[in-house]
Design a protein around this motif. Sequence first.
Motif, PDB file in Angstrom:
ATOM      1  N   TRP A  10     -42.206  56.863  40.232  1.00 19.91           N
ATOM      2  CA  TRP A  10     -40.823  56.470  39.936  1.00 19.91           C
ATOM      3  C   TRP A  10     -40.050  57.756  39.786  1.00 19.91           C
ATOM      4  O   TRP A  10     -40.360  58.547  38.880  1.00 19.91           O
ATOM      5  N   TYR A  17     -31.264  64.546  36.566  1.00 25.15           N
ATOM      6  CA  TYR A  17     -31.869  65.707  35.890  1.00 25.15           C
ATOM      7  C   TYR A  17     -30.775  66.561  35.245  1.00 25.15           C
ATOM      8  O   TYR A  17     -30.916  67.029  34.118  1.00 25.15           O
ATOM      9  N   GLY A  38     -43.318  64.371  39.714  1.00 31.23           N
ATOM     10  CA  GLY A  38     -43.689  63.227  40.541  1.00 31.23           C
ATOM     11  C   GLY A  38     -42.811  63.111  41.777  1.00 31.23           C
ATOM     12  O   GLY A  38     -42.498  64.116  42.431  1.00 31.23           O
ATOM     13  N   ALA A  40     -39.638  62.593  41.992  1.00 29.65           N
ATOM     14  CA  ALA A  40     -38.204  62.827  41.742  1.00 29.65           C
ATOM     15  C   ALA A  40     -37.647  63.703  42.865  1.00 29.65           C
ATOM     16  O   ALA A  40     -38.376  64.507  43.466  1.00 29.65           O
ATOM     17  N   ASP A  57     -47.442  68.432  39.284  1.00 27.78           N
ATOM     18  CA  ASP A  57     -47.794  67.050  38.941  1.00 27.78           C
ATOM     19  C   ASP A  57     -49.145  66.778  39.593  1.00 27.78           C
ATOM     20  O   ASP A  57     -49.373  67.201  40.731  1.00 27.78           O
ATOM     21  N   PRO A  58     -50.040  66.064  38.905  1.00 22.30           N
ATOM     22  CA  PRO A  58     -51.326  65.756  39.557  1.00 22.30           C
ATOM     23  C   PRO A  58     -51.169  64.816  40.754  1.00 22.30           C
ATOM     24  O   PRO A  58     -52.071  64.726  41.582  1.00 22.30           O
ATOM     25  N   ALA A 129     -51.929  69.641  36.240  1.00 21.47           N
ATOM     26  CA  ALA A 129     -51.707  68.664  35.172  1.00 21.47           C
ATOM     27  C   ALA A 129     -51.627  69.354  33.814  1.00 21.47           C
ATOM     28  O   ALA A 129     -52.433  70.240  33.505  1.00 21.47           O
ATOM     29  N   SER A 146     -39.442  65.507  32.286  1.00 19.34           N
ATOM     30  CA  SER A 146     -38.702  64.240  32.163  1.00 19.34           C
ATOM     31  C   SER A 146     -39.631  63.044  32.220  1.00 19.34           C
ATOM     32  O   SER A 146     -40.470  62.941  33.120  1.00 19.34           O
ATOM     33  N   TYR A 152     -44.804  58.363  26.867  1.00 21.63           N
ATOM     34  CA  TYR A 152     -46.147  57.762  26.866  1.00 21.63           C
ATOM     35  C   TYR A 152     -46.908  58.142  25.593  1.00 21.63           C
ATOM     36  O   TYR A 152     -48.052  58.588  25.642  1.00 21.63           O
ATOM     37  N   PHE A 160     -52.494  65.702  22.628  1.00 20.51           N
ATOM     38  CA  PHE A 160     -52.020  66.012  23.986  1.00 20.51           C
ATOM     39  C   PHE A 160     -50.593  66.548  23.931  1.00 20.51           C
ATOM     40  O   PHE A 160     -50.257  67.532  24.599  1.00 20.51           O
TER      41      PHE A 160
HETATM   42  C1  LIG Z   1     -42.528  58.344  34.800  1.00 23.49           C
HETATM   43  S1  LIG Z   1     -42.982  59.607  35.948  1.00 23.49           S
HETATM   44  C2  LIG Z   1     -41.596  60.714  35.788  1.00 23.49           C
HETATM   45  C3  LIG Z   1     -41.281  61.432  37.079  1.00 23.49           C
HETATM   46  C4  LIG Z   1     -40.078  62.385  37.009  1.00 23.49           C
HETATM   47  N1  LIG Z   1     -40.241  63.400  36.000  1.00 23.49           N
HETATM   48  C5  LIG Z   1     -38.797  61.645  36.752  1.00 23.49           C
HETATM   49  O1  LIG Z   1     -38.289  61.662  35.621  1.00 23.49           O
HETATM   50  O2  LIG Z   1     -38.289  61.020  37.685  1.00 23.49           O
HETATM   51  C6  LIG Z   1     -44.290  60.484  35.065  1.00 23.49           C
HETATM   52  C7  LIG Z   1     -44.968  61.525  35.926  1.00 23.49           C
HETATM   53  O3  LIG Z   1     -45.951  62.206  35.107  1.00 23.49           O
HETATM   54  C8  LIG Z   1     -47.020  62.551  35.971  1.00 23.49           C
HETATM   55  N2  LIG Z   1     -48.216  62.907  35.185  1.00 23.49           N
HETATM   56  C9  LIG Z   1     -49.237  62.121  34.791  1.00 23.49           C
HETATM   57  N3  LIG Z   1     -50.160  62.839  34.102  1.00 23.49           N
HETATM   58  C10 LIG Z   1     -49.690  64.121  34.086  1.00 23.49           C
HETATM   59  C11 LIG Z   1     -50.181  65.340  33.510  1.00 23.49           C
HETATM   60  N4  LIG Z   1     -51.321  65.379  32.806  1.00 23.49           N
HETATM   61  N5  LIG Z   1     -49.438  66.458  33.670  1.00 23.49           N
HETATM   62  C12 LIG Z   1     -48.255  66.426  34.352  1.00 23.49           C
HETATM   63  N6  LIG Z   1     -47.753  65.303  34.903  1.00 23.49           N
HETATM   64  C13 LIG Z   1     -48.456  64.163  34.764  1.00 23.49           C
HETATM   65  C14 LIG Z   1     -47.195  61.321  36.850  1.00 23.49           C
HETATM   66  O4  LIG Z   1     -47.933  61.616  38.023  1.00 23.49           O
HETATM   67  C15 LIG Z   1     -45.730  60.959  37.135  1.00 23.49           C
HETATM   68  O5  LIG Z   1     -45.269  61.557  38.314  1.00 23.49           O
END
Ligand SMILES: C[S@@+](CC[C@H](N)C(=O)[O-])C[C@H]1O[C@@H](n2cnc3c(N)ncnc32)[C@H](O)[C@@H]1O
Length: 230
Positions: A10, A17, A38, A40, A57-58, A129, A146, A152, A160
Amino acid sequence: MFTLDRVVPWGRSFDEYRRMFGLPDKDLALRIIGCGDGPASFNAEATRRGYQVVSCDPIYQFDNTQIEERIAATYEHVLEQTRRNAHDFVWGNGIRTVKELGAVRMAAMRTFLADYDAGKRAGRYVDAALPALPFEDGAFDLALCSHFPFLYSTQLGEAFHRAALHEMCRIATEVRVFPLLALESHRSPFVETCAADLVGFGREVAIERVPYAFQRGGNEMMRVRCRSAS
Ligand SMILES: C[S@@+](CC[C@H](N)C(=O)[O-])C[C@H]1O[C@@H](n2cnc3c(N)ncnc32)[C@H](O)[C@@H]1O
């Protein structure tokens, strides 16, 4: 292990931003790392405007087709969830309906996909990550994050969050995180504990109002000054 079936891709736009992080042109001219960017379109659109942005991003371990298929598989479900919880969101300001939300998000994700292969070759999309990033200490002026930490809170836990914030401070002079709300739309319990932890390590922490809110009540970001700008 990070698998694509657990991710709901998403992506937000450059304009979002800008507003989420209160970014004037002078801040956009800094060396920026977007953590958890991700799909974005911030990186794609910033690059087109001549700014220097690296995203990590992973999800970037996957190829263009895999990410596109995952977006297609989850898109309707996300919109349906939003429809059911419509009262939790602020409608207006470019996103007046769930249909418009879908169109805005899909446009951003298409812009990302169109840029992804070239950006990966250029080193702008890095598979990495939190809380362990493959960048040198102080490699960036500004780290933006963001819709990942705080949002989460239940899934990621406090340890974390602390580790992720320290890691972003290790690689950047300043860190900004948005929003401070958890998915359930209440303020994350880790905002205060992480702020106190960072202050204990000599960082300066401020909670600031920004000109953006989509989750109801979600118009604040955390700014962490990690070290004096050189
Ligand atoms: C809700 S999306 C937000 C995407 C973007 N930042 C935005 O606001 O449009 C959360 C993102 O966190 C990434 N993510 C998950 N685990 C992560 C980690 N350990 N480190 C960095 N990013 C991670 C996911 O792959 C995903 O792309």
